[in-house]
Design a protein around this motif. Structure first.
Motif, PDB file in Angstrom:
ATOM      1  N   HIS A   1       0.871  -1.172   0.000  1.00  0.00           N
ATOM      2  CA  HIS A   1       0.000   0.000   0.000  1.00  0.00           C
ATOM      3  C   HIS A   1       0.909   1.224   0.000  1.00  0.00           C
ATOM      4  O   HIS A   1       1.784   1.362   0.853  1.00  0.00           O
ATOM      5  CB  HIS A   1      -0.887   0.008   1.243  1.00  0.00           C
TER       6      HIS A   1
ATOM      7  N   ALA B   1       3.112   2.630 -10.306  1.00  0.00           N
ATOM      8  CA  ALA B   1       3.855   2.020  -9.203  1.00  0.00           C
ATOM      9  C   ALA B   1       4.290   0.624  -9.628  1.00  0.00           C
ATOM     10  O   ALA B   1       3.461  -0.182 -10.073  1.00  0.00           O
ATOM     11  CB  ALA B   1       2.994   1.939  -7.955  1.00  0.00           C
TER      12      ALA B   1
ATOM     13  N   ARG C   1       2.766  -4.157 -11.491  1.00  0.00           N
ATOM     14  CA  ARG C   1       2.646  -2.701 -11.575  1.00  0.00           C
ATOM     15  C   ARG C   1       1.182  -2.293 -11.661  1.00  0.00           C
ATOM     16  O   ARG C   1       0.334  -3.090 -12.072  1.00  0.00           O
ATOM     17  CB  ARG C   1       3.428  -2.146 -12.765  1.00  0.00           C
ATOM     18  N   THR C   2       0.924  -1.060 -11.277  1.00  0.00           N
ATOM     19  CA  THR C   2      -0.429  -0.535 -11.366  1.00  0.00           C
ATOM     20  C   THR C   2      -0.364   0.975 -11.494  1.00  0.00           C
ATOM     21  O   THR C   2       0.616   1.610 -11.071  1.00  0.00           O
ATOM     22  CB  THR C   2      -1.266  -0.929 -10.127  1.00  0.00           C
TER      23      THR C   2
ATOM     24  N   VAL D   1      -1.292   4.716 -10.492  1.00  0.00           N
ATOM     25  CA  VAL D   1      -1.609   5.398  -9.239  1.00  0.00           C
ATOM     26  C   VAL D   1      -2.894   6.190  -9.455  1.00  0.00           C
ATOM     27  O   VAL D   1      -2.959   7.065 -10.313  1.00  0.00           O
ATOM     28  CB  VAL D   1      -0.464   6.331  -8.802  1.00  0.00           C
ATOM     29  N   SER D   2      -3.895   5.852  -8.654  1.00  0.00           N
ATOM     30  CA  SER D   2      -5.179   6.527  -8.754  1.00  0.00           C
ATOM     31  C   SER D   2      -5.257   7.574  -7.653  1.00  0.00           C
ATOM     32  O   SER D   2      -5.208   7.244  -6.467  1.00  0.00           O
ATOM     33  CB  SER D   2      -6.320   5.522  -8.613  1.00  0.00           C
TER      34      SER D   2
ATOM     35  N   ALA E   1      -2.039   3.806  -4.174  1.00  0.00           N
ATOM     36  CA  ALA E   1      -2.031   2.617  -5.024  1.00  0.00           C
ATOM     37  C   ALA E   1      -1.849   1.392  -4.149  1.00  0.00           C
ATOM     38  O   ALA E   1      -1.334   1.468  -3.017  1.00  0.00           O
ATOM     39  CB  ALA E   1      -0.916   2.693  -6.064  1.00  0.00           C
ATOM     40  N   HIS E   2      -2.269   0.244  -4.683  1.00  0.00           N
ATOM     41  CA  HIS E   2      -2.130  -1.035  -3.990  1.00  0.00           C
ATOM     42  C   HIS E   2      -1.639  -2.048  -5.012  1.00  0.00           C
ATOM     43  O   HIS E   2      -2.287  -2.250  -6.054  1.00  0.00           O
ATOM     44  CB  HIS E   2      -3.479  -1.468  -3.393  1.00  0.00           C
ATOM     45  N   VAL E   3      -0.493  -2.651  -4.735  1.00  0.00           N
ATOM     46  CA  VAL E   3       0.107  -3.621  -5.650  1.00  0.00           C
ATOM     47  C   VAL E   3       0.353  -4.908  -4.880  1.00  0.00           C
ATOM     48  O   VAL E   3       0.886  -4.877  -3.762  1.00  0.00           O
ATOM     49  CB  VAL E   3       1.437  -3.111  -6.236  1.00  0.00           C
TER      50      VAL E   3
END
Length: 820
Positions: free
Chosen positions: A214, A227, A237-238, A240-241, A245-247
């Motif tokens: 987180h 991220a 990876r994701t 960032v909102s 972000a949560h990966v």
């Protein structure tokens, strides 16, 4: 992101209060990180507070305000650039100003601070000022605002978020440190930074390691951010909102991290990278370990257990309580921490409890424990006092807890968050404490609401306990049948044999005092003559009636010597005996009793205390007693069903099988009774073996000893106290041989010799012996190895009667030819 440390060019001056004339208008060089005491010592303006009675001569520092200043060169902020001044730790009450502009104020040693400096940072020359107000004055003012609350010591340490033992304790000096005690830096970025990284590390039922990262992002520019999280070559990876972000990264068949003695400690590299337009703008790196941890507190019909369960395996916690390793905190280096934790492992410990009157330890401490498999029990910093739950204290408590839970969340060694030290029994059991509150808050809301809620929200991967000691519901917190217990009737009031009065579920504190090693003692205390009541020695004995308790604790077992050097050895020996007695009792009741944490492993200055390792890093006899008592396999004679019984403790993954050989013999070696019996102890368990009447029935209790041995492990059982045994006061001969790196001392017993100790530091300050408190039967030999760089002019000093000591000599000192 660029980070520039600001550790150079600092100056220090007294800024108000009763400073001596020599400091008036004077700037001196200052170290950052550091403290005022260390800077004044380096400038030759104060003596070392640890030496002789100097602590008492420095009380004027309690009321002085200080000012740190430095200058640095940098560029002015860009149009869209963020610039922040970051302090990881300030001790404690500070006003921060840059170029004459006040940025803010601090009131908490246990957290960091961050200040936006865009509007006051200049091109070129910049001046930074940190003004520290006297912590004692602030605490007194806070107390007058919040209302008086009971505490164990005179100063209002409970009204300020500062290391409680900084104000003195029953083993620590009253110095009330001040300074910039952690790094300070300038951080600049024009895109975004990782404001918080919180990895939750768990293991799925099928053995897959799970890392849920987180993260919070602070933006300086409205860009698209990605991220990226990598663990062991696996990448996820994701986008960032917003600002979060949560990966999740999965590691199939993750190698498990185990406590020392239970398996290996594999660590994985975790990297979190923040990308903007595919370019990295900030990175966080750390090492993690995969393991599960729980505490079994399910009622079992007798009471409530308290058993650590790691990776599904129930663990007997063998360890000690930890205090700051130097009262002047910035002298504690990573290397020193590693040495201390290596000593804990060397004494067969698997857990250290970071006590609530100190600090949240540095990252170096937890890293060393991660690497060595030492479990860490972390108290929140509340100890032996009532704490206001109102502002401004409440917000500081929440801020420090949030910061440190997040900082430590991924440490595999950390296995428990604990709400406080002894504040629950202070409310229920300590005479007059509850009544004096007169309805004021005292901290219960922290321990039962705020802190558990924060742990649940930020770190659901490990358990929380409201306090130590603690019993569930409305039960007395220190009830032996429930949860954790502190055992202090022994030492304060009772002989150490009374450890057997209680069979706790988990003993989180117990201990007995002894002086530091001879080399440490005589380095720091130079009274002439040196006696238990000489002024500097008494200043380094902080426990109430400490010397009286030492003598009363010694008298049932050994004569109380008049000679100081003899007294030093006898009280050290009695400390070792007392604590080992408790450890063996607690271990013998596994799995009912699930932990024994000795008070304490280490010292923060040269003092008579409960520590096993003194402040100069020298192990006391207690250290060696713990090494034996915490050994993976232990034989001990304990009362069961009204008679002495052999208890075999097996803390191995493999069964302990073989033959037990028991013998009753005279001190001079004549065999009177022998028995052999089979031994079969399951892994991680305890077995009881009956001893026959002929082993347990001496003809002359003063002149006989029982020995029981199996697999290289042996226990000696005496039928009378040392002071009553018919010891030969000179029961051995010794020869010294020079070897590479030191010396060997071979001892041959001519009669039974109990608890033989080689006090090598009396001959060479750097000398360390490999073992101590070794008992020999008549005719047996033992070789001690002494490591030392010293080349002794007369190596026979290592066998001098005041260096090569035993319980025999302590019990029969008046019969020794070397008596002074």
């Amino acid at each position: 992101m660029t980070r520039t440390t600001l550790h150079e060019g600092w100056r220090l001056r007294a800024d108000g209060g009763p400073a001596p004339d020599v400091l008036a208008g004077r700037d001196i060089p200052a170290q950052v990180p550091g403290s005022t005491h260390l800077d004044l010592m380096a400038a030759g303006l104060i003596p070392d507070p640890y030496l002789d009675s100097n602590e008492a001569s420095l009380t004027w520092m309690h009321r002085v305000d200080w000012q740190y200043t430095t200058a640095f060169q940098t560029s002015a902020p860009g149009v869209d650039e963020r610039v922040e001044l970051v302090f990881d730790g300030i001790d404690t009450i500070a006003t921060i100003a840059l170029n004459g502009v006040v940025l803010g104020r601090t009131a908490n040693m246990h957290r960091g601070y961050r200040f936006d400096v865009r509007d006051c940072l200049r091109e070129g020359h910049n001046e930074l000022t940190v003004t520290l107000a006297a912590a004692l004055t602030y605490a007194e003012q806070a107390e007058s605002q919040l209302g008086w609350r009971q505490r164990a010591y005179p100063h209002p340490y409970n009204a300020i978020r500062k290391m409680a033992c900084s104000f003195g304790w029953d083993w620590g000096p009253d110095l009330q440190t001040a300074g910039i005690w952690k790094p300070v830096r300038l951080e600049r970025w024009d895109t975004a930074r990782l404001a918080q990284v919180r990895p939750l590390v768990t293991v799925d039922a099928d053995g897959t390691g799970r890392v849920d990262v987180h993260l919070d992002v602070e933006r300086a520019a409205d860009r698209d951010y990605i991220a990226v999280v990598t663990v062991d070559g696996r990448e996820e990876r994701t986008a960032v909102s917003g600002n979060a972000a949560h990966v999740t990264v999965l590691v199939p068949d993750a190698r498990l991290w185990w406590p020392v003695g239970y398996g290996e400690q594999p660590l994985y590299e975790l990297t979190v990278t923040l990308l903007a337009d595919a370019e990295p703008v900030d990175t966080d790196r750390r090492r993690i370990g995969f393991r599960t941890v729980a505490v079994d507190t399910e009622p079992d019909g007798t009471g409530t257990p308290f058993v650590f369960v790691v990776n599904g395996t129930r663990v007997f916690a063998k360890g000690a309580n930890w205090i700051p390793d130097d009262h002047l905190l910035t002298r504690v280096t990573p290397e020193r921490l590693a040495r201390r934790i290596d000593q804990a492992v060397g004494a067969n410990m698997n857990m250290l409890r970071i006590w609530g009157g100190g600090i949240y330890e540095t990252d170096d401490f937890y890293a060393a424990c991660d690497e060595r498999g030492v479990l860490v029990w972390q108290d929140f910093p509340f100890a032996c006092a009532f704490y206001a739950e109102e502002e401004p204290l409440r917000s500081e408590v929440e801020a420090e807890a949030r910061e440190n839970i997040t900082r430590l969340v991924a440490r595999p060694s950390l296995v428990l968050w604990n709400g406080n030290n002894e504040n629950l029994p202070a409310y229920t059991d300590w005479e007059g404490w509850q009544e004096a509150l007169d309805g004021r808050s005292w901290g219960l809301g922290y321990y039962t609401e705020l802190l558990p809620a924060l742990v649940t929200a930020l770190d659901p991967t490990r358990p929380y306990a409201p306090g130590s000691p603690y019993s569930p519901g409305d039960l007395p917190p220190n009830d032996a049948l429930y949860g954790t217990r502190h055992e202090w009737d022994v030492w304060n009031m009772l002989d150490y044999t009374h450890y057997r009065d209680h069979i706790p579920r988990f003993c989180a504190e117990f201990g007995f005092q002894g002086p530091p090693t001879w080399a440490t003692l005589t380095r720091w205390i130079r009274d002439q003559p040196l006696t238990p009541t000489s002024p500097a020695f008494l200043l380094h004995q902080k426990a109430g009636d400490g010397n009286g308790k030492l003598d009363r604790g010694l008298a049932p077992h050994l004569p109380v010597p008049d000679d100081f050097e003899q007294w030093h050895w006898a009280t050290q020996l009695n400390q070792a005996r007392a604590v080992a007695f408790g450890v063996e009792h607690f271990r013998s009741w596994w799995p009912y009793t699930a932990g024994a944490l000795v008070w304490q492993l280490n010292d923060c200055w040269p003092v008579t205390s409960w520590a096993a390792v003194d402040s100069d890093e020298r192990p006391k006899p207690l250290y060696y007693a713990l090494k034996h008592a915490f050994a993976p396999r232990l034989l001990t004679v304990q009362p069961r069903h009204g008679r002495p019984t052999l208890v075999a403790v097996n803390d191995h993954d493999q069964p302990w099988t073989g033959t037990v050989r028991a013998a009753r013999q005279t001190l001079t070696g004549d065999l009177l009774a022998t028995v052999e019996m089979p031994l079969d102890v399951a892994p991680r368990s305890v077995a009881l073996l009956d001893l026959t009447d002929d082993l347990l029935t001496p003809v002359d209790p003063r002149s006989e000893v029982l020995t029981v041995a199996a697999g290289g492990i042996r226990v000696h059982h005496q039928f009378a106290e040392d002071r009553d045994l018919a010891y030969d006061p000179t029961p051995f001969t010794a020869e010294v041989t020079r070897v590479t790196g030191g010396y060997q001392v071979e001892v041959r017993a001519t009669s039974y010799v109990r608890d033989l100790a080689l006090l090598a530091d009396k001959v060479a300050p750097d000398a360390v012996v490999d073992d101590m408190l070794v008992s020999l039967l008549a005719g047996e030999t033992h070789t001690f190895t002494v490591r030392s760089a010293a080349s002794l002019a007369d190596s026979s000093a290592l066998r001098h009667p005041r260096v090569l000591r035993s319980a025999n000599a302590a019990a029969r000192a008046e019969e020794r030819p070397d008596k002074d």
